[in-house]
Design a protein around this motif. Structure first.
Motif: not given
Length: 337
Positions: A43-51
């Motif tokens: 989940i955190h990796q996906l959020e970082l990708h979007n950021l």
């Protein structure tokens, strides 16, 4: 990480054997912990990708914001707020930190005797005062490149605040919340932007007035506003005590930021670093005591947010960049096996 230190059934110690504690160092608990960590990490990796997509689209690289800075900002947020359901708070923390640093870099490079700050603030406030046009805001600045940079950065800030407000309203399932959130976000940013008007002589005697000190409060307020908690906790606290808590928070953030800069300078600054470190430690002890002794301590979310933000400043001030990079890799990219 704690998971690495949890030995499972292979971990043998006297207390476990004598007192028959099968739930201590349990293989099932270890397996569940690893699966939960890996799930959160995805989940955190996906959020970082979007950021990172947001970072690329907003062209913040031109304001000395590097890709590693984006990772670090998100890492600091996720280290304090890791729960999957609090994604918006992490995003707000990271984006606020990134934008504040970009704007700080823009102001620090001001070779027009403070005019960049003045014009940028006017452009940011344009929605509050429709009579101010963007052309009028930057007409007094001779260098066109700086004018364009200011326009882009101010527009990015406004767009990001609108996005934060929209996400906050969607999360609360109350579209009427969007205008309220947007208003208070802009108010928090306006307060921070105006701290750049304070002369250096003023905030050298009162660190809480400095832009870098106020950046800590900007983070706290932005998180609380978008989480829908803004204004709730303050009523539980004595107003005078709450004001002192905020003042102390700002002062600590300034000292720790100053210490970070000293660490980047030559070893000759070691004496100054030790002095600032002692002052920060003293103030952090005062802050913690005030927060714990405040009524309804465990019911006030803003206190938890204040501590999280201050600890992030403390962490950056005391950890070498190589150590920070190692921690980022462990938390965001290395799977628990």
């Amino acid at each position: 990480m704690y998971i690495d230190q949890y030995g499972g059934s292979s971990d043998v110690w006297i207390g476990k054997t004598l007192y028959r504690m099968p739930l201590v160092s349990n293989d099932l608990f270890l397996l569940l912990a690893k699966e939960d960590f890996n799930r959160c990490q995805l989940i955190h990796q996906l959020e970082l990708h979007n950021l990172q997509i947001w970072y690329k689209e907003t062209e913040l690289e031109r304001f000395k914001v590097k890709r590693n800075d984006v990772q670090r900002a998100y890492f600091l947020a996720v280290s304090a707020i890791f729960e999957p359901e609090r994604a918006l708070e992490r995003l707000v923390w990271a984006q606020t930190s990134i934008l504040a640093n970009a704007i700080s870099s823009y102001f620090i490079d001001d070779c027009f005797l403070g005019k960049l700050h003045e014009e940028f603030t006017l452009y940011f406030l344009r929605k509050e005062n429709p009579n101010i046009s963007s052309q009028e805001c930057f007409s007094r600045i001779g260098e066109q490149d700086k004018r364009k940079e200011g326009l882009v950065l101010a527009a990015t800030l406004n767009q990001t605040l609108e996005l934060m407000s929209s996400e906050s309203a969607s999360l609360s399932q109350n579209q009427g919340q969007q205008d309220y959130t947007y208003y208070h976000l802009r108010r928090a940013w306006k307060k921070w932007l105006l701290t750049w008007r304070v002369s250096r002589a003023c905030y050298e005697t009162d660190y809480s007035l400095s832009p870098m000190g106020q950046m800590g409060l900007l983070l706290v307020n932005s998180i609380e506003i978008c989480a829908g908690r803004f204004g709730r906790d303050e009523v539980r606290l004595n107003c005078e005590k709450y004001r002192k808590i905020l003042q102390l928070t700002s002062s600590i953030c300034y000292r720790l930021h100053h210490m970070t800069l000293l660490c980047q300078d030559s070893p000759r600054q070691q004496g100054d670093k030790i002095k600032v470190d002692k002052e920060a430690e003293r103030d952090m002890e005062k802050l913690t005591q005030m927060l714990v002794e405040s009524p309804n301590f465990h019911k006030c979310n803003i206190k938890e947010t204040i501590l999280s933000v201050v600890k992030s400043f403390y962490y950056i001030a005391h950890c070498p960049p190589a150590t920070v990079d190692k921690h980022i890799s462990m938390v965001l990219f290395d799977k628990a096996i």
